[in-house]
Motif scaffolding. Sequence first.
Motif, short mmCIF file in Angstrom:
data_model
loop_
_atom_site.label_atom_id
_atom_site.label_comp_id
_atom_site.label_asym_id
_atom_site.label_seq_id
_atom_site.Cartn_x
_atom_site.Cartn_y
_atom_site.Cartn_z
N GLU A 132 0.82 -1.21 0.00
CA GLU A 132 0.00 0.00 0.00
C GLU A 132 0.85 1.27 0.00
OE1 GLU A 132 -2.30 -3.26 2.10
OE2 GLU A 132 -0.24 -2.52 2.09
N CYS A 133 2.12 1.12 0.34
CA CYS A 133 3.03 2.27 0.35
C CYS A 133 3.57 2.50 -1.06
CB CYS A 133 4.22 2.01 1.28
SG CYS A 133 3.83 2.26 3.00
N GLN A 134 3.70 3.76 -1.43
CA GLN A 134 4.30 4.08 -2.72
C GLN A 134 5.80 3.81 -2.69
OE1 GLN A 134 2.88 8.14 -3.27
NE2 GLN A 134 1.51 7.38 -4.87
N SER A 135 6.39 3.93 -1.53
CA SER A 135 7.82 3.66 -1.37
C SER A 135 8.01 2.17 -1.06
CB SER A 135 8.37 4.48 -0.20
OG SER A 135 8.14 5.84 -0.41
N PRO A 136 9.19 1.63 -1.39
CA PRO A 136 9.45 0.23 -1.07
C PRO A 136 9.73 0.05 0.43
CG PRO A 136 11.34 1.19 -2.17
CD PRO A 136 10.27 2.24 -2.16
N VAL A 137 8.74 -0.40 1.15
CA VAL A 137 8.86 -0.59 2.60
C VAL A 137 8.87 -2.09 2.89
CG1 VAL A 137 7.75 -0.23 4.83
CG2 VAL A 137 7.72 1.60 3.12
N PHE A 138 10.01 -2.56 3.42
CA PHE A 138 10.11 -3.94 3.90
C PHE A 138 9.83 -3.88 5.39
CE2 PHE A 138 12.68 -7.18 6.06
CZ PHE A 138 12.20 -8.33 5.45
N PHE A 139 8.84 -4.64 5.84
CA PHE A 139 8.42 -4.59 7.24
C PHE A 139 8.02 -5.99 7.67
CE2 PHE A 139 5.53 -3.56 10.76
CZ PHE A 139 6.27 -2.61 11.43
N LEU A 140 8.82 -6.58 8.52
CA LEU A 140 8.58 -7.96 8.94
C LEU A 140 8.57 -8.06 10.45
CD1 LEU A 140 8.17 -10.85 7.90
CD2 LEU A 140 10.64 -11.14 8.07
N GLN A 145 -2.63 9.56 0.32
CA GLN A 145 -1.75 8.44 -0.06
C GLN A 145 -0.79 8.08 1.06
OE1 GLN A 145 -3.17 6.80 -2.73
NE2 GLN A 145 -1.08 6.28 -3.21
N ARG A 146 -0.18 9.09 1.65
CA ARG A 146 0.79 8.84 2.72
C ARG A 146 0.09 8.26 3.94
NH1 ARG A 146 4.79 13.26 2.75
NH2 ARG A 146 5.53 12.06 1.00
N LEU A 147 -1.07 8.79 4.27
CA LEU A 147 -1.84 8.28 5.41
C LEU A 147 -2.20 6.81 5.19
CD1 LEU A 147 -3.26 8.80 8.11
CD2 LEU A 147 -5.24 9.61 6.81
N ARG A 148 -2.60 6.48 3.99
CA ARG A 148 -2.94 5.09 3.68
C ARG A 148 -1.73 4.18 3.81
NH1 ARG A 148 -5.08 2.82 -2.02
NH2 ARG A 148 -2.87 2.90 -2.39
N GLY A 149 -0.57 4.63 3.34
CA GLY A 149 0.64 3.83 3.44
C GLY A 149 1.09 3.60 4.87
N LEU A 150 1.11 4.67 5.68
CA LEU A 150 1.53 4.53 7.07
C LEU A 150 0.54 3.68 7.86
CD1 LEU A 150 2.92 8.08 7.95
CD2 LEU A 150 4.07 6.14 6.88
N THR A 151 -0.75 3.84 7.57
CA THR A 151 -1.76 3.02 8.23
C THR A 151 -1.55 1.55 7.89
OG1 THR A 151 -3.35 4.83 8.24
CG2 THR A 151 -4.25 2.60 8.43
N ALA A 152 -1.18 1.27 6.64
CA ALA A 152 -0.93 -0.12 6.23
C ALA A 152 0.25 -0.72 6.98
CB ALA A 152 -0.70 -0.17 4.72
N ILE A 153 1.28 0.07 7.21
CA ILE A 153 2.44 -0.43 7.96
C ILE A 153 1.99 -0.82 9.37
CG2 ILE A 153 4.68 0.18 8.98
CD1 ILE A 153 5.03 2.15 6.60
N TYR A 154 1.24 0.06 10.01
CA TYR A 154 0.79 -0.20 11.38
C TYR A 154 -0.17 -1.39 11.44
CZ TYR A 154 -0.97 0.84 16.08
OH TYR A 154 -1.32 0.76 17.40
N GLN A 155 -1.07 -1.48 10.48
CA GLN A 155 -2.00 -2.62 10.45
C GLN A 155 -1.26 -3.93 10.22
OE1 GLN A 155 -4.78 -1.36 7.43
NE2 GLN A 155 -6.10 -0.34 8.93
N LYS A 156 -0.23 -3.90 9.40
CA LYS A 156 0.58 -5.11 9.19
C LYS A 156 1.24 -5.54 10.50
CE LYS A 156 4.48 -6.78 6.38
NZ LYS A 156 3.93 -7.82 5.52
N LEU A 157 1.75 -4.58 11.25
CA LEU A 157 2.34 -4.89 12.55
C LEU A 157 1.31 -5.58 13.44
CD1 LEU A 157 4.56 -4.63 14.77
CD2 LEU A 157 3.58 -2.38 15.27
N ARG A 158 0.16 -4.99 13.60
CA ARG A 158 -0.87 -5.54 14.50
C ARG A 158 -1.35 -6.91 14.02
NH1 ARG A 158 -3.47 -2.56 18.07
NH2 ARG A 158 -5.54 -3.32 17.44
N ARG A 159 -1.60 -7.02 12.72
CA ARG A 159 -2.13 -8.27 12.16
C ARG A 159 -1.12 -9.42 12.31
NH1 ARG A 159 -2.83 -6.31 7.57
NH2 ARG A 159 -0.93 -7.06 6.60
N GLU A 160 0.13 -9.16 11.95
CA GLU A 160 1.13 -10.23 11.98
C GLU A 160 1.54 -10.60 13.40
OE1 GLU A 160 4.27 -10.11 9.13
OE2 GLU A 160 2.90 -9.55 7.52
N VAL A 161 1.59 -9.64 14.29
CA VAL A 161 1.89 -9.96 15.69
C VAL A 161 0.76 -10.81 16.27
CG1 VAL A 161 2.09 -8.98 18.02
CG2 VAL A 161 3.46 -8.05 16.15
#
Length: 145
Positions: free
Chosen positions: A50-58, A118-134
């Motif tokens: 969802e981020c326009q930038s390449p964000v690797f987040f694991l 766009q930026r709000l959507r990308g940052l929200t996706a990073i945070y949601q990925k954290l919560r979902r995967e944890v």
Amino acid sequence: MRKLDALLELFQEVEPAERLELLLDFAERLPPLPPEYVPLRDAGLGMVHECQSPVFFLPEVQDGRVRIYADVPREAPTPRAFTAMLVEAFDGEPPEVVLEAPEDLLYRLGIAPLLGMQRLRGLTAIYQKLRREVAEKAGLSANPR
């Protein structure tokens, strides 16, 4: 006091116009990606699409603690800074700390109104990925606070 509470307090102490600058200060704090995770990043695994930038987040759960492995290019200071802030707030904490954190973190920090859609959507996706995967890796469910 939990690390996230201290960060929330810090953001609330500054004027709204200065909050984005405060967030960007975190960009230099993102630890380097451990070499064993570089092949995963290079293979496109763990990317936040969802981020326009390449964000690797694991995010992972190891020995009952959250571990966050991330890589965001310096040319993307806002997602890099937000990722670094999440690492600072949650890395090393028990999974419950992540899952009890507010779902609307960007609003609680007071930076959501300062971001474009766009930026709000990308940052929200990073945070949601954290919560979902944890939640998934700890065998728990996300409980909104």
